[in-house]
Write an enzyme that holds these catalytic residues in place. Structure first.
Site, PDB file in Angstrom:
ATOM      1  N   GLU A 105       9.404  -8.043  -3.382  1.00 32.09           N
ATOM      2  CA  GLU A 105       9.162  -9.311  -2.660  1.00 32.09           C
ATOM      3  C   GLU A 105      10.057  -9.429  -1.428  1.00 32.09           C
ATOM      4  O   GLU A 105      10.564 -10.509  -1.107  1.00 32.09           O
ATOM      5  CB  GLU A 105       9.300 -10.520  -3.594  1.00 32.09           C
ATOM      6  CG  GLU A 105       8.269 -10.444  -4.723  1.00 32.09           C
ATOM      7  CD  GLU A 105       7.915 -11.772  -5.341  1.00 32.09           C
ATOM      8  OE1 GLU A 105       8.071 -12.813  -4.678  1.00 32.09           O
ATOM      9  OE2 GLU A 105       7.457 -11.759  -6.489  1.00 32.09           O
TER      10      GLU A 105
ATOM     11  N   GLN B  57      31.020  -1.797 -16.909  1.00 34.36           N
ATOM     12  CA  GLN B  57      32.436  -1.393 -16.848  1.00 34.36           C
ATOM     13  C   GLN B  57      33.206  -2.016 -18.015  1.00 34.36           C
ATOM     14  O   GLN B  57      34.003  -1.352 -18.677  1.00 34.36           O
ATOM     15  CB  GLN B  57      33.016  -1.850 -15.494  1.00 34.36           C
ATOM     16  CG  GLN B  57      34.323  -1.198 -15.136  1.00 34.36           C
ATOM     17  CD  GLN B  57      34.149   0.310 -14.856  1.00 34.36           C
ATOM     18  OE1 GLN B  57      33.059   0.763 -14.537  1.00 34.36           O
ATOM     19  NE2 GLN B  57      35.209   1.056 -15.019  1.00 34.36           N
TER      20      GLN B  57
ATOM     21  N   GLU C 124       0.854  -1.199   0.000  1.00 33.42           N
ATOM     22  CA  GLU C 124       0.000   0.000   0.000  1.00 33.42           C
ATOM     23  C   GLU C 124       0.887   1.244   0.000  1.00 33.42           C
ATOM     24  O   GLU C 124       2.092   1.151   0.257  1.00 33.42           O
ATOM     25  CB  GLU C 124      -0.910  -0.028   1.229  1.00 33.42           C
ATOM     26  CG  GLU C 124      -1.787  -1.263   1.203  1.00 33.42           C
ATOM     27  CD  GLU C 124      -2.973  -1.220   2.150  1.00 33.42           C
ATOM     28  OE1 GLU C 124      -3.052  -0.281   2.978  1.00 33.42           O
ATOM     29  OE2 GLU C 124      -3.815  -2.130   2.034  1.00 33.42           O
ATOM     30  N   PRO C 125       0.298   2.410  -0.246  1.00 28.25           N
ATOM     31  CA  PRO C 125       1.133   3.619  -0.304  1.00 28.25           C
ATOM     32  C   PRO C 125       1.955   3.832   0.964  1.00 28.25           C
ATOM     33  O   PRO C 125       3.097   4.297   0.899  1.00 28.25           O
ATOM     34  CB  PRO C 125       0.113   4.746  -0.493  1.00 28.25           C
ATOM     35  CG  PRO C 125      -1.057   4.090  -1.151  1.00 28.25           C
ATOM     36  CD  PRO C 125      -1.103   2.690  -0.620  1.00 28.25           C
TER      37      PRO C 125
HETATM   38  C1  LIG Z   1       8.566  -2.627  -9.775  1.00 32.05           C
HETATM   39  C2  LIG Z   1       7.845  -3.067  -8.535  1.00 32.05           C
HETATM   40  C3  LIG Z   1       6.896  -4.067  -8.601  1.00 32.05           C
HETATM   41  C4  LIG Z   1       6.190  -4.449  -7.457  1.00 32.05           C
HETATM   42  N1  LIG Z   1       5.176  -5.380  -7.568  1.00 32.05           N
HETATM   43  C5  LIG Z   1       4.370  -5.604  -6.495  1.00 32.05           C
HETATM   44  C6  LIG Z   1       3.186  -6.417  -6.630  1.00 32.05           C
HETATM   45  O1  LIG Z   1       2.878  -6.940  -7.715  1.00 32.05           O
HETATM   46  N2  LIG Z   1       2.387  -6.578  -5.546  1.00 32.05           N
HETATM   47  C7  LIG Z   1       2.678  -6.003  -4.334  1.00 32.05           C
HETATM   48  O2  LIG Z   1       1.904  -6.187  -3.398  1.00 32.05           O
HETATM   49  N3  LIG Z   1       3.802  -5.247  -4.175  1.00 32.05           N
HETATM   50  C8  LIG Z   1       4.639  -5.025  -5.219  1.00 32.05           C
HETATM   51  N4  LIG Z   1       5.760  -4.226  -5.081  1.00 32.05           N
HETATM   52  C9  LIG Z   1       6.074  -3.648  -3.776  1.00 32.05           C
HETATM   53  C10 LIG Z   1       7.364  -4.185  -3.152  1.00 32.05           C
HETATM   54  O3  LIG Z   1       7.169  -5.477  -2.674  1.00 32.05           O
HETATM   55  C11 LIG Z   1       7.805  -3.183  -2.077  1.00 32.05           C
HETATM   56  O4  LIG Z   1       8.244  -2.020  -2.759  1.00 32.05           O
HETATM   57  C12 LIG Z   1       8.879  -3.726  -1.193  1.00 32.05           C
HETATM   58  O5  LIG Z   1       8.382  -4.745  -0.375  1.00 32.05           O
HETATM   59  C13 LIG Z   1       9.494  -2.620  -0.309  1.00 32.05           C
HETATM   60  O6  LIG Z   1       8.513  -1.901   0.332  1.00 32.05           O
HETATM   61  P1  LIG Z   1       8.497  -0.290   0.261  1.00 32.05           P
HETATM   62  O7  LIG Z   1       8.675   0.094  -1.148  1.00 32.05           O
HETATM   63  O8  LIG Z   1       7.267   0.183   0.952  1.00 32.05           O
HETATM   64  O9  LIG Z   1       9.770   0.149   1.052  1.00 32.05           O
HETATM   65  P2  LIG Z   1       9.842   0.422   2.636  1.00 32.05           P
HETATM   66  O10 LIG Z   1       9.201  -0.691   3.366  1.00 32.05           O
HETATM   67  O11 LIG Z   1       9.356   1.791   2.891  1.00 32.05           O
HETATM   68  O12 LIG Z   1      11.412   0.356   2.862  1.00 32.05           O
HETATM   69  C14 LIG Z   1      12.267   1.442   2.530  1.00 32.05           C
HETATM   70  C15 LIG Z   1      13.694   1.012   2.882  1.00 32.05           C
HETATM   71  O13 LIG Z   1      13.779   0.744   4.274  1.00 32.05           O
HETATM   72  C16 LIG Z   1      14.270  -0.558   4.491  1.00 32.05           C
HETATM   73  N5  LIG Z   1      13.613  -1.135   5.659  1.00 32.05           N
HETATM   74  C17 LIG Z   1      12.298  -1.261   5.918  1.00 32.05           C
HETATM   75  N6  LIG Z   1      12.113  -1.859   7.103  1.00 32.05           N
HETATM   76  C18 LIG Z   1      13.342  -2.120   7.609  1.00 32.05           C
HETATM   77  C19 LIG Z   1      13.823  -2.729   8.806  1.00 32.05           C
HETATM   78  N7  LIG Z   1      12.992  -3.239   9.718  1.00 32.05           N
HETATM   79  N8  LIG Z   1      15.168  -2.816   9.008  1.00 32.05           N
HETATM   80  C20 LIG Z   1      16.028  -2.342   8.079  1.00 32.05           C
HETATM   81  N9  LIG Z   1      15.641  -1.752   6.934  1.00 32.05           N
HETATM   82  C21 LIG Z   1      14.305  -1.648   6.695  1.00 32.05           C
HETATM   83  C22 LIG Z   1      13.921  -1.324   3.225  1.00 32.05           C
HETATM   84  O14 LIG Z   1      14.801  -2.428   3.046  1.00 32.05           O
HETATM   85  C23 LIG Z   1      14.127  -0.259   2.175  1.00 32.05           C
HETATM   86  O15 LIG Z   1      15.496  -0.188   1.869  1.00 32.05           O
HETATM   87  C24 LIG Z   1       6.490  -3.854  -6.213  1.00 32.05           C
HETATM   88  C25 LIG Z   1       7.475  -2.857  -6.137  1.00 32.05           C
HETATM   89  C26 LIG Z   1       8.133  -2.446  -7.277  1.00 32.05           C
HETATM   90  C27 LIG Z   1       9.143  -1.315  -7.161  1.00 32.05           C
END
Ligand SMILES: Cc1cc2nc3c(=O)[nH]c(=O)nc-3n(C[C@H](O)[C@H](O)[C@H](O)COP(=O)(O)OP(=O)(O)OC[C@H]3O[C@@H](n4cnc5c(N)ncnc54)[C@H](O)[C@@H]3O)c2cc1C
Length: 383
Positions: free
Chosen positions: A363, A336, A127-128
């Site tokens: 994932e 590179q 979600e957002p």
């Molecule tokens: C191209 C693309 C396709 C996708 N397809 C799907 C889909 O089909 N269905 C779906 O449901 N989702 C999908 N996603 C979502 C994807 O699974 C999430 O983007 C991913 O799980 C990371 O979540 P976030 O973007 O909210 O990052 P955040 O959770 O906000 O994390 C931001 C950063 O903080 C780090 N972080 C977060 N928590 C911790 C912690 N406890 N300790 C240390 N570091 C932490 C993360 O590793 C990351 O580096 C997709 C995303 C992309 C970009």
């Protein structure tokens, strides 16, 4: 211990290898630029059985397992990561949750069309306001007569622009925490359901990624997927399996980076010799090959473990984390090695680098994988 692929998987691999080289490779750059995968290539993949790879044969699928899927993902991603990601969301997320939790009526309704490519699947957990912390989702499914009314927004949903069927994870009992989260099947033409913004991404560009708006979507009782309150548990099980597919996709990208580099170093001359004569270049190739072999073995081990029904989830985390990180490294090395040309769209390797980065995020990010791996380690070795 046998590291050879079974004969049927070798035969499948060879067919997919030829298909990917002839039908995907020549168009990958154009699809990347247009940010769209043509329907015709999806129809060709359906024809090859790739859209119902794990669906049982009685429902029109290929009835294959995780090792077969890993092999297909590697071959497709070797030419184009975005096409492989389209398959990963369809097979490894949407169909995977249906395989885990769908009842016989749901299987009959969706599997034949999904396998035939008449219906593309998408999966909405993120979600957002939450991705890694997916359990903090806000989308609500409130009881409405015998059915439900779903309200919320989903973010980064692969295949959302073209999918006909969506698995949507939503809260059904806010007081019950993760056990108050359930999964639903939402069809594209459902009332009050709309596909929102399409993301303009760094990589994986031919695979569409969209937001979904659910503004009180009414669904009947038949839309509940699995048991009430078990949707989040099932979603986590889907991710455990899906990660093996993303690991295999990463292996494909790393292999592509290596193979493109091997070709280039033979042709390109510097200081009167081919690049292949320089030890600094050879060391990069050796590192890429070593890490690629290690990543593939980890992915195959995790896939074979799932096929045996053991499904040690830490194997999937290790495989996905390692393979995605070495894929980015391999692609950067390949750039590179290609020098200035590596920094242009003339070559495939710049796209591999952009595609590989996603595998460290989607994932479950590399950080999340490390958390899960460490958790298992510490649980097995208590103080
Ligand atoms: C191209 C693309 C396709 C996708 N397809 C799907 C889909 O089909 N269905 C779906 O449901 N989702 C999908 N996603 C979502 C994807 O699974 C999430 O983007 C991913 O799980 C990371 O979540 P976030 O973007 O909210 O990052 P955040 O959770 O906000 O994390 C931001 C950063 O903080 C780090 N972080 C977060 N928590 C911790 C912690 N406890 N300790 C240390 N570091 C932490 C993360 O590793 C990351 O580096 C997709 C995303 C992309 C970009």
């Amino acid at each position: 211990m046998n590291f050879e692929l079974p004969e049927d998987i070798v035969a499948l691999r060879d067919v997919v290898r030829k298909f990917a080289a002839e039908e995907i490779r020549p168009h990958a750059r154009e699809w990347d630029e247009k940010q769209w995968l043509p329907d015709s290539v999806i129809a060709q993949m359906a024809e090859l059985g790739l859209l119902g790879l794990t669906i049982p044969t009685e429902f029109g699928g290929s009835g294959l397992g995780y090792l077969a899927n890993a092999t297909v993902m590697e071959e497709i991603a070797r030419q184009d990561g975005g096409t492989a990601l389209m398959l990963a969301a369809h097979n490894g997320l949407c169909i995977a949750q249906l395989m885990l939790a769908a009842n016989p009526e749901q299987k009959t309704r969706y599997f034949p069309r999904l396998a035939a490519g008449k219906l593309i699947g998408a999966w909405g957990l993120t979600e957002p306001s939450c991705g890694s912390d997916a359990g903090a989702l806000k989308t609500r499914a409130e009881k409405d007569g015998s059915g439900w009314r779903i309200t919320g927004h989903k973010q980064f949903i692969t295949n959302g622009a073209r999918a006909g069927v969506f698995v949507i994870v939503a809260i059904t009992d806010p007081a019950a925490g993760p056990k108050g989260i359930s999964a639903f099947i939402v069809e594209r033409d459902a009332k009050n359901f709309s596909v929102g913004r399409k993301e303009d991404k760094l990589g994986m560009r031919c695979s569409d990624t969209v937001t979904l708006n659910l503004d009180g979507v009414p669904v009947g009782p038949e839309a509940l997927l699995g048991k009430l309150g078990e949707g989040y548990r099932d979603a986590l099980r889907v991710l455990e399996r899906g990660r093996v597919g993303i690991g295999a996709l990463s292996v494909g990208l790393a292999r592509g980076a290596l193979e493109e580099s091997l070709e280039y170093v033979k042709q390109r001359q510097a200081f009167g010799k081919p690049l292949s004569d320089f030890q600094a270049i050879q060391f990069m190739l050796a590192d890429m090959a070593t890490e690629l072999e290690a990543a593939r073995l980890l992915v195959w081990d995790a896939a074979a473990s799932l096929d045996r029904g053991e499904g040690e989830k830490v194997k999937a985390c290790i495989a996905k984390m390692f393979a995605s990180e070495i894929a980015t490294r391999a692609a950067l090395n390949a750039i590179q090695i290609h020098g200035g040309y590596g920094y242009t769209k003339e070559v495939h390797v710049e796209r591999y680098m952009r595609d590989a980065k996603l595998c460290e995020i989607g994932e479950g990010s590399s950080q999340v994988q490390r958390i899960l791996i460490a958790r298992e380690l510490l649980a097995a070795n208590p103080v």
